[in-house]
Design an enzyme around this catalytic site. Structure first.
Site, PDB file in Angstrom:
ATOM      1  N   GLY A 173       0.828  -1.203   0.000  1.00  0.00           N
ATOM      2  CA  GLY A 173       0.000   0.000   0.000  1.00  0.00           C
ATOM      3  C   GLY A 173       0.855   1.243   0.000  1.00  0.00           C
ATOM      4  O   GLY A 173       2.026   1.218   0.375  1.00  0.00           O
ATOM      5  N   GLY A 176      -0.413   9.320   1.012  1.00  0.00           N
ATOM      6  CA  GLY A 176       0.284  10.537   1.364  1.00  0.00           C
ATOM      7  C   GLY A 176       1.268  10.356   2.498  1.00  0.00           C
ATOM      8  O   GLY A 176       2.265  11.069   2.597  1.00  0.00           O
ATOM      9  N   VAL A 180       3.469   1.136   2.770  1.00  0.00           N
ATOM     10  CA  VAL A 180       3.223   0.019   3.677  1.00  0.00           C
ATOM     11  C   VAL A 180       3.788  -1.236   3.033  1.00  0.00           C
ATOM     12  O   VAL A 180       3.517  -1.524   1.864  1.00  0.00           O
ATOM     13  CB  VAL A 180       1.723  -0.172   3.972  1.00  0.00           C
ATOM     14  CG1 VAL A 180       1.523  -1.330   4.950  1.00  0.00           C
ATOM     15  CG2 VAL A 180       1.117   1.102   4.524  1.00  0.00           C
ATOM     16  N   ASP A 288     -11.410  10.117  12.608  1.00  0.00           N
ATOM     17  CA  ASP A 288     -11.239  10.023  11.157  1.00  0.00           C
ATOM     18  C   ASP A 288     -11.771   8.690  10.644  1.00  0.00           C
ATOM     19  O   ASP A 288     -11.131   8.004   9.859  1.00  0.00           O
ATOM     20  CB  ASP A 288      -9.768  10.200  10.782  1.00  0.00           C
ATOM     21  CG  ASP A 288      -9.579  10.510   9.293  1.00  0.00           C
ATOM     22  OD1 ASP A 288     -10.558  10.936   8.649  1.00  0.00           O
ATOM     23  OD2 ASP A 288      -8.472  10.318   8.781  1.00  0.00           O
TER      24      ASP A 288
END
Length: 417
Positions: A173, A176, A180, A288
């Site tokens: 992955g 911003g 990963v 979030d």
């Protein structure tokens, strides 16, 4: 794919030792033995459970056994009659270690666990990152770097390279924040997810005492619905987080293919609500919650990501610690966010999961505005999506209670009338 009940995710660590569960009913003398190669093992009266128990004192989704190469754990799913381990009642949604000597009781039933001998590896631990580690990392990041971080980033972050004791296997992955990787922890011999921050993407300053306290509390969260943070560290290219490795897809990717059926959507919402309830009880607010922070596992369960850490390590565009599209009205006004803000975001997620879209003009005006959605669930959604925080369920536990009640009503009346 079914995503119901409490989320549980196996940590991908290579071959996992098989587990056997023996169920005995002293009243009848019946005895059954089950063997499993994959975690989790769901226990209840529903036919989609791995161990189906027809006794009336067993709830539809009663409990769950999770296991990996480091051990086995049991969590009661908030059942009507509860569970006990070695005569001690277990708290709902709290993973409790199991050994070959443990006796799990569900009503009159006795369940025992058997496994191959546990490996002897120095330093083995399934505990979250030690207290204070995040603060130490923030302080280290505030100091000038000893080397050019961009050069270190370019030179070292690719498969086959090492970051400390972690060997990078493949990229899984990016965003911003950085990259990963699936990685191997050479010390513990397990596969993990290593999230490395891109140079120039600085974490939040922990100047406010509440932010520091909450970040540390988030690092200690231990719940089957919340991804486990194993470790934090810093290498010459910047900070990194070490987390359990997930297999499956994000809710955002699943929603790209359309909404989920009612039963699956409710299951995902209940999983996320259990995570919220646990975190809110520990004084942690997510702030979030969005589809990309909800993960649907190959095993059919759900995990919430970045609990309490999105506003510390996150670097994607946000407003007041959240993603504008999924923020509560008070967050948009730059007012302090609390547990009710998470409930609003969770309700937005459920609405989108059910319909494939977010509400366009505020909360649903009436149960009839959501065709196919049971009236009790539509009413709960309307309360949770109220612009007035005081009218919403006050926290994750209350939101979970409402969802479970709506699920019971849906099971009684599948037509949704």
């Amino acid at each position: 794919m079914h995503h119901g009940g409490l989320a549980a995710l196996r940590v991908e660590c290579g071959p996992v030792r098989p587990i056997t569960i023996v169920v005995e009913d002293p009243a009848t003398g019946d005895r059954a033995r089950y063997a499993f190669l994959r975690s989790p093992v769901r226990i209840g009266r529903r036919e989609d459970c791995e161990i189906v128990l027809p006794q009336p004192f067993v709830s539809a989704r009663h409990g769950i056994v999770q296991f990996d190469e480091l051990g086995a754990r049991y969590a009661d799913l908030g059942s009507r009659n509860g569970s006990a381990i070695d005569g001690v009642p277990v708290s709902p949604d709290v993973p409790t270690p199991l050994s070959s000597r443990s006796e799990l009781r569900i009503g009159a039933l006795r369940l025992s666990i058997a496994r191959a001998p546990e490996p002897s590896v120095a330093g083995e631990s399934v505990a979250p990152v030690r207290p204070g580690a995040l603060t130490e990392l923030m302080e280290a990041l505030a100091r000038p770097p000893e080397v050019d971080p961009e050069a270190a980033w370019v030179a070292s972050l690719h498969p086959g390279q090492s970051v400390g004791r972690f060997e990078l296997v493949r990229e899984i992955g990016r965003g911003g924040f950085g990259l990963v990787f699936e990685a191997i922890d050479r010390q513990l011999g397990r596969r993990v997810a290593l999230k490395a921050m891109r140079p120039g993407a600085h974490p939040a300053q922990l100047q406010a005492s509440w932010l520091q306290r909450e970040a540390e509390a988030a690092a200690q969260l231990n719940h089957p619905n919340i991804v486990t943070l194993f470790d934090v560290g810093r290498w010459e290219g910047g900070p990194f987080l070490v987390m359990e490795l997930l297999r499956g897809e994000g809710l955002d990717a699943r929603l790209d293919r359309g909404p989920l059926p009612l039963d699956d959507a409710l299951g995902v919402a209940i999983d996320a609500a259990r995570a919220l309830a646990h975190a809110h009880c520990s004084g942690v607010v997510h702030r979030d919650l969005k589809p990309s922070n909800v993960f649907l596992t190959d095993a059919g369960w759900t995990k919430v990501l970045d609990f309490g850490l999105a506003h510390v390590f996150g670097s994607e565009p946000s407003l007041a610690g959240g993603t504008p599209r999924y923020m509560a009205p008070e967050q948009r006004r730059h007012d302090p966010a609390d547990a009710r803000s998470d409930v609003f975001s969770a309700a937005l997620l459920l609405h989108e999961t059910l319909t494939g879209r977010l509400p366009e003009d505020g909360p649903p005006a009436s149960p009839g505005s959501l065709p196919g959605v049971p009236a009790a669930l539509a009413a709960l959604l309307a309360r949770a999506l109220s612009p007035d925080a005081g009218r919403r369920p006050p926290d994750g536990a209350a939101w979970l209670e409402g969802l479970l009640a709506a699920q019971r009503e849906a099971e009684k009346d599948p037509s949704g009338s």
